[in-house]
Design an enzyme around this catalytic site. Structure first.
Site, PDB file in Angstrom:
ATOM      1  N   ASP A   1       0.991  -1.252   0.149  1.00 23.70           N
ATOM      2  CA  ASP A   1      -0.092   0.133  -0.127  1.00 23.70           C
ATOM      3  C   ASP A   1       0.997   1.315   0.072  1.00 23.70           C
ATOM      4  OD1 ASP A   1      -2.477  -1.505  -0.158  1.00 23.70           O
ATOM      5  OD2 ASP A   1      -2.225  -1.808   1.763  1.00 23.70           O
TER       6      ASP A   1
ATOM      7  N   LYS B   1       0.859  -7.730  -3.338  1.00 24.52           N
ATOM      8  CA  LYS B   1      -0.556  -7.165  -3.771  1.00 24.52           C
ATOM      9  C   LYS B   1      -0.661  -5.784  -4.068  1.00 24.52           C
ATOM     10  CE  LYS B   1      -4.095  -6.160  -0.661  1.00 24.52           C
ATOM     11  NZ  LYS B   1      -4.613  -5.034  -1.213  1.00 24.52           N
TER      12      LYS B   1
ATOM     13  N   HIS C   1     -15.847  -4.907 -11.411  1.00 22.53           N
ATOM     14  CA  HIS C   1     -17.359  -4.851 -11.180  1.00 22.53           C
ATOM     15  C   HIS C   1     -17.729  -4.098 -12.278  1.00 22.53           C
ATOM     16  CE1 HIS C   1     -20.829  -4.677  -8.110  1.00 22.53           C
ATOM     17  NE2 HIS C   1     -21.171  -5.109  -9.462  1.00 22.53           N
TER      18      HIS C   1
ATOM     19  N   THR D   1     -15.581  -5.276   4.104  1.00 18.09           N
ATOM     20  CA  THR D   1     -15.548  -5.321   5.493  1.00 18.09           C
ATOM     21  C   THR D   1     -15.852  -4.150   5.794  1.00 18.09           C
ATOM     22  OG1 THR D   1     -13.176  -5.158   5.045  1.00 18.09           O
ATOM     23  CG2 THR D   1     -14.041  -7.323   6.021  1.00 18.09           C
TER      24      THR D   1
HETATM   25  O1  C5P Z   1      -1.605  -3.066   6.602  1.00 16.02           O
HETATM   26  P1  C5P Z   1      -2.804  -4.090   6.590  1.00 16.02           P
HETATM   27  O2  C5P Z   1      -1.926  -5.487   7.014  1.00 16.02           O
HETATM   28  O3  C5P Z   1      -4.007  -4.024   7.743  1.00 16.02           O
HETATM   29  O4  C5P Z   1      -3.117  -4.354   5.035  1.00 16.02           O
HETATM   30  C1  C5P Z   1      -4.094  -5.349   4.817  1.00 16.02           C
HETATM   31  C2  C5P Z   1      -4.348  -5.324   3.371  1.00 16.02           C
HETATM   32  O5  C5P Z   1      -5.605  -5.903   2.973  1.00 16.02           O
HETATM   33  C3  C5P Z   1      -4.945  -3.720   2.731  1.00 16.02           C
HETATM   34  O6  C5P Z   1      -4.177  -3.792   1.499  1.00 16.02           O
HETATM   35  C4  C5P Z   1      -6.407  -3.519   2.684  1.00 16.02           C
HETATM   36  O7  C5P Z   1      -6.794  -2.809   2.001  1.00 16.02           O
HETATM   37  C5  C5P Z   1      -6.620  -5.310   2.448  1.00 16.02           C
HETATM   38  N1  C5P Z   1      -7.885  -5.399   2.870  1.00 16.02           N
HETATM   39  C6  C5P Z   1      -8.334  -5.851   4.136  1.00 16.02           C
HETATM   40  N2  C5P Z   1      -9.486  -6.303   4.403  1.00 16.02           N
HETATM   41  C7  C5P Z   1     -10.407  -6.539   3.516  1.00 16.02           C
HETATM   42  C8  C5P Z   1     -10.084  -6.863   2.123  1.00 16.02           C
HETATM   43  C9  C5P Z   1      -8.783  -6.149   1.813  1.00 16.02           C
HETATM   44  O8  C5P Z   1      -7.672  -5.253   5.136  1.00 16.02           O
HETATM   45  N3  C5P Z   1     -11.705  -7.029   3.723  1.00 16.02           N
END
Ligand code: C5P
Length: 232
Positions: A10, A32, A63, A119
């Site tokens: 990110d 990712k 989508h 979420t």
């Molecule tokens: O920094 P962190 O470990 O929280 O990052 C989690 C990653 O997974 C981020 O890119 C977030 O957008 C993604 N993500 C998430 N929850 C979801 C779907 C995607 O945290 N339900």
């Protein structure tokens, strides 16, 4: 089943990403890449990461109408990424079209998974904004079943739901699980977290880990810790 750690990149710019990647001289990682980086840097960023030998989950969450998604997936299939995704809310027809567009002439394709309910969408918002009256767990499971029916490889879900999804959709149906934190790390804005080790016990197939690796004092060490807890 091969378990893999996916690092959520990110970052806002190519420079930050390259700085991070230059720490990983000894091994290839699974990254990712989300909308921010892809829209800022374009397909060139994918080629750059690939040329360094890393794997890519391109998280663009398509989508749209089936024909548009099919054509967009056809373009993405030429980028040679390892995993892509769509919104299951686009319907089974849209997901089938996505697979069609993604599949190369030789019959191979990247993994394709679906997002069920984000979420960030609560049951209340689902009911009031989207007029979906069912409990959110039922909606998530229904979308997961649709994803399987359409022939996709799995879904993004919480590690807390991985067992249930495997029970209902089969052991081969992949669960890709964010919300991962080390027992001793900051939870940040995540609500329902799990350690890599717990996620393994719950049967998650892939964990998506961002800040516990990217913001660590020693990202390489944090990545190895994740792999040790989750993959070994
Ligand atoms: O920094 P962190 O470990 O929280 O990052 C989690 C990653 O997974 C981020 O890119 C977030 O957008 C993604 N993500 C998430 N929850 C979801 C779907 C995607 O945290 N339900």
């Amino acid at each position: 089943m091969n378990k893999e750690v996916i690092v959520a990149c990110d970052f806002n710019s190519k420079e930050e990403l390259i700085k991070f990647l230059s720490l990983f001289t000894e091994e290839s990682v699974y990254l990712k890449v989300g909308m921010e980086l892809f829209y800022a840097e374009g397909p060139a960023i994918i080629k750059e990461i690939k040329s360094r030998g890393h794997k890519i989950f391109l998280d663009l969450k398509l989508h749209d109408i089936p024909n548009t998604v099919k054509k967009a997936m056809n373009v993405l299939s030429k980028l040679d990424v390892d995993m892509v995704n769509v919104h299951a809310a686009g319907t089974i027809a849209m997901m089938e079209a996505a697979i069609e567009g993604l599949t190369k002439e030789d019959g191979t394709r990247p993994l394709i998974i679906a997002v069920t309910q984000l979420t960030s969408t609560s049951e209340e918002r689902m009911r009031d904004d989207l007029l979906i009256e069912k409990p959110i767990e039922d909606v998530v499971l229904h979308y997961a079943m649709n994803t399987k029916r359409a022939g996709l490889d799995g879904i993004v879900c919480s590690a807390h739901e991985a067992k249930k999804i495997h029970r209902e959709c089969g052991e081969d149906f992949l669960t890709i699980t964010p919300g991962i934190r080390f027992a001793d790390s900051n939870v940040g804005d995540q609500v329902r977290v799990m350690t890599p080790e717990q996620a393994k016990v719950e049967g998650a197939d892939y964990i998506v880990v961002g800040r516990p690796i990217t913001q660590a004092d020693n990202p390489v060490e944090a990545y190895h810790r994740c792999k040790k807890e989750f993959c070994s």
